[in-house]
Design a protein around this motif. Structure first.
Motif, short mmCIF file in Angstrom:
data_model
loop_
_atom_site.label_atom_id
_atom_site.label_comp_id
_atom_site.label_asym_id
_atom_site.label_seq_id
_atom_site.Cartn_x
_atom_site.Cartn_y
_atom_site.Cartn_z
N ASN A 1 0.82 -1.22 0.00
CA ASN A 1 0.00 0.00 0.00
C ASN A 1 0.85 1.27 0.00
O ASN A 1 0.54 2.24 0.69
CB ASN A 1 -0.97 0.01 1.18
CG ASN A 1 -1.92 -1.17 1.13
OD1 ASN A 1 -2.54 -1.43 0.11
ND2 ASN A 1 -2.01 -1.91 2.22
N LEU A 2 1.94 1.24 -0.76
CA LEU A 2 2.86 2.37 -0.85
C LEU A 2 2.86 2.93 -2.26
O LEU A 2 2.91 2.18 -3.23
CB LEU A 2 4.27 1.90 -0.46
CG LEU A 2 5.37 2.96 -0.48
CD1 LEU A 2 5.14 4.00 0.62
CD2 LEU A 2 6.73 2.29 -0.29
N LYS A 3 2.80 4.25 -2.36
CA LYS A 3 2.91 4.94 -3.65
C LYS A 3 3.95 6.04 -3.48
O LYS A 3 3.93 6.78 -2.49
CB LYS A 3 1.58 5.58 -4.08
CG LYS A 3 0.46 4.60 -4.29
CD LYS A 3 0.66 3.77 -5.52
CE LYS A 3 -0.52 2.83 -5.73
NZ LYS A 3 -0.20 1.74 -6.61
N ILE A 4 4.86 6.13 -4.45
CA ILE A 4 5.87 7.17 -4.44
C ILE A 4 5.86 7.85 -5.80
O ILE A 4 5.92 7.18 -6.83
CB ILE A 4 7.28 6.61 -4.14
CG1 ILE A 4 7.30 5.92 -2.77
CG2 ILE A 4 8.33 7.71 -4.21
CD1 ILE A 4 8.61 5.21 -2.44
N GLY A 5 5.79 9.16 -5.77
CA GLY A 5 5.83 9.94 -7.00
C GLY A 5 6.70 11.16 -6.83
O GLY A 5 6.90 11.65 -5.71
N PHE A 6 7.24 11.63 -7.92
CA PHE A 6 8.06 12.84 -7.92
C PHE A 6 7.45 13.77 -8.95
O PHE A 6 7.52 13.51 -10.15
CB PHE A 6 9.51 12.50 -8.29
CG PHE A 6 10.17 11.56 -7.33
CD1 PHE A 6 10.81 12.03 -6.19
CD2 PHE A 6 10.16 10.19 -7.55
CE1 PHE A 6 11.42 11.16 -5.30
CE2 PHE A 6 10.77 9.31 -6.67
CZ PHE A 6 11.40 9.80 -5.54
N PHE A 7 6.84 14.86 -8.48
CA PHE A 7 6.25 15.82 -9.41
C PHE A 7 6.01 17.15 -8.71
O PHE A 7 5.97 17.23 -7.49
CB PHE A 7 4.95 15.29 -10.02
CG PHE A 7 3.90 14.89 -9.03
CD1 PHE A 7 2.96 15.79 -8.57
CD2 PHE A 7 3.85 13.57 -8.56
CE1 PHE A 7 1.99 15.40 -7.66
CE2 PHE A 7 2.88 13.18 -7.65
CZ PHE A 7 1.95 14.11 -7.20
N ASP A 8 5.87 18.18 -9.51
CA ASP A 8 5.59 19.53 -9.04
C ASP A 8 4.16 19.86 -9.44
O ASP A 8 3.87 19.96 -10.63
CB ASP A 8 6.58 20.51 -9.66
CG ASP A 8 6.29 21.97 -9.32
OD1 ASP A 8 5.46 22.23 -8.43
OD2 ASP A 8 6.89 22.84 -9.97
N VAL A 9 3.28 20.05 -8.46
CA VAL A 9 1.88 20.31 -8.76
C VAL A 9 1.69 21.64 -9.48
O VAL A 9 0.69 21.84 -10.16
CB VAL A 9 0.99 20.25 -7.49
CG1 VAL A 9 0.98 18.85 -6.91
CG2 VAL A 9 1.44 21.27 -6.47
#
Length: 172
Positions: free
Chosen positions: A130-138
């Protein structure tokens, strides 16, 4: 007249949002150590695009030797990197659908192949379930680029690596 005003206002709002685009691009290369389905540390390596790197290196390599001394790296941390705290360092970690805030450790700025590199560690114990990792600039000011070949997972077999890259990072 009222309908014309509303139409123009809505058009301006949606046009402005549609024109938003990144001014800087960063390749994100995380290296993750996994032990018994638990992540203890994520080493994050950012490589900034050529144009941004060129401008910042010219400004920040104050002695012009083509590398960042500790004092220069500390200056970059204090004056550039630490201000990204309000954006959680463009890092979005969700464990059981709960967003986690990070505190980067061991920051180091360097120069590789005329590109500015930021490297830092995220030291949090995270269960891979149940882990999500993201790299982004909103805000879309910075475009973060992550591909499955940029992700290194240590401590697990190749089949599990493929599964986790898809499940955690949602890359195929």
């Amino acid at each position: 007249m009222k309908h014309l005003f509303i139409t123009i206002t809505l058009l301006l709002i949606f046009t402005t949002q549609a024109l938003a685009h990144p001014h800087t691009f960063i390749e994100v290369k995380p290296t993750i150590k996994i032990n018994n389905e638990t992540i203890n540390k994520i080493h994050v390596h950012w490589k900034l695009d050529e144009m941004t790197s060129m401008m910042l290196i010219e400004e920040l390599d104050t002695n012009g030797n083509g590398k960042f001394e500790k004092s220069e790296s500390d200056f970059i941390y204090e004056n550039y990197f630490s201000s990204l705290d309000e954006y959680n360092f463009y890092t979005h970690i969700y464990s059981n659908k709960k967003r986690l805030m990070i505190t980067p450790k061991n920051f180091k700025a360097s120069i590789e192949d005329n590109k500015l590199i930021y490297a830092f560690d995220i030291e949090q114990q995270l269960n891979t379930q149940n882990l999500k990792i993201g790299f982004f600039d909103v805000t879309l000011f910075v475009g973060m680029i992550i591909k499955k070949e940029y992700i290194t997972l240590n401590g697990i077999n190749e089949t599990r690596q493929t599964q986790l890259k898809k499940n955690i990072f949602e890359v195929k």
